[in-house]
Design an enzyme around this catalytic site. Structure first.
Site, mmCIF file in Angstrom:
data_model
loop_
_atom_site.group_PDB
_atom_site.id
_atom_site.type_symbol
_atom_site.label_atom_id
_atom_site.label_comp_id
_atom_site.label_asym_id
_atom_site.label_seq_id
_atom_site.Cartn_x
_atom_site.Cartn_y
_atom_site.Cartn_z
ATOM 1 N N LYS A 1 -17.760 -5.493 8.687
ATOM 2 C CA LYS A 1 -16.507 -6.196 8.962
ATOM 3 C C LYS A 1 -15.911 -5.712 10.276
ATOM 4 O O LYS A 1 -15.867 -4.524 10.547
ATOM 5 C CB LYS A 1 -15.482 -5.903 7.857
ATOM 6 C CG LYS A 1 -15.492 -6.851 6.722
ATOM 7 C CD LYS A 1 -14.318 -6.532 5.822
ATOM 8 C CE LYS A 1 -13.984 -7.671 4.911
ATOM 9 N NZ LYS A 1 -12.882 -7.325 4.001
ATOM 10 N N SER B 1 -3.246 -7.240 3.091
ATOM 11 C CA SER B 1 -3.589 -7.108 4.508
ATOM 12 C C SER B 1 -4.141 -8.423 5.045
ATOM 13 O O SER B 1 -3.846 -8.818 6.171
ATOM 14 C CB SER B 1 -4.622 -6.000 4.719
ATOM 15 O OG SER B 1 -4.082 -4.746 4.410
ATOM 16 N N ARG C 1 -1.801 -6.280 -8.403
ATOM 17 C CA ARG C 1 -0.815 -7.313 -8.109
ATOM 18 C C ARG C 1 -0.781 -8.395 -9.171
ATOM 19 O O ARG C 1 0.256 -8.985 -9.433
ATOM 20 C CB ARG C 1 -1.111 -7.958 -6.754
ATOM 21 C CG ARG C 1 -0.934 -7.022 -5.586
ATOM 22 C CD ARG C 1 -1.432 -7.671 -4.335
ATOM 23 N NE ARG C 1 -2.888 -7.859 -4.468
ATOM 24 C CZ ARG C 1 -3.697 -8.154 -3.475
ATOM 25 N NH1 ARG C 1 -3.219 -8.358 -2.276
ATOM 26 N NH2 ARG C 1 -4.980 -8.286 -3.666
ATOM 27 N N HIS D 1 0.836 -1.202 0.000
ATOM 28 C CA HIS D 1 0.000 0.000 0.000
ATOM 29 C C HIS D 1 0.871 1.252 0.000
ATOM 30 O O HIS D 1 0.636 2.191 -0.768
ATOM 31 C CB HIS D 1 -0.882 0.068 1.265
ATOM 32 C CG HIS D 1 -1.925 -0.964 1.378
ATOM 33 N ND1 HIS D 1 -2.087 -1.701 2.527
ATOM 34 C CD2 HIS D 1 -2.894 -1.380 0.525
ATOM 35 C CE1 HIS D 1 -3.121 -2.521 2.380
ATOM 36 N NE2 HIS D 1 -3.614 -2.358 1.171
#
Length: 159
Positions: free
Chosen positions: A41, A127, A90, A17
């Site tokens: 969440k 993460s 990614r 990040h």
């Protein structure tokens, strides 16, 4: 003034990040880091803790503003006159999802999305992966930026 936003949950912020934010800060006059609030969440860190951590690790950039948001990212952009979203990719699988999101965002408000390929050093990093490894005693200190905060411990990861 050229402005962009780097959105995410950043729970926790990773070196991947941070790399994307740093690269965006070289391209834009102001980079807003938008920390997403997801009520459904349970985060590892509170939104306030995430904001503080990001502010700490981006302080030297000089042109990064960090705040939270909920709702649609395009509304966040519209309210702040931000014409561009910067997203790191990614893998091809990221592109498949992010392209659809970029097209939807552009269709809703005309906000453009800039895709930045991830530095290969961080191509595997997320993460979620950090949160999976840390509670099992894995050393994730080289995957998250150093801060004034203590490193993520297994006890913290289980909270």
């Amino acid at each position: 003034m050229r402005r962009a936003v780097c959105p995410g949950s950043f729970d926790p912020i990773t070196n991947g990040h941070l790399d994307i934010i740093a690269r965006a800060s070289k391209l834009y006059d102001v980079v807003h880091v938008a920390v997403m609030i997801n009520q459904s969440k349970k985060g590892l860190f509170t939104v306030e803790e995430r904001i503080e951590l990001i502010r700490e690790v981006t302080a030297d950039f000089g042109n990064v503003e960090v705040e939270s948001f909920h709702g649609l990212l395009v509304d966040f952009c519209k309210q702040r006159d931000i014409p561009a979203i910067v997203k790191g990719l990614r893998a091809v699988s990221d592109f498949d999802y992010e392209l659809q999101m970029a097209q939807m965002n552009n269709g809703l408000t005309g906000v453009e999305t800039l895709f930045v390929p991830t530095n290969p050093t961080y191509s595997f990093l997320s993460s979620s992966l950090v949160k999976e490894v840390a509670p099992r005693g894995g050393d994730v200190s080289h995957q998250v930026p150093p801060t004034g905060q203590p490193p993520l411990t297994p006890r913290q990861a289980r909270k």
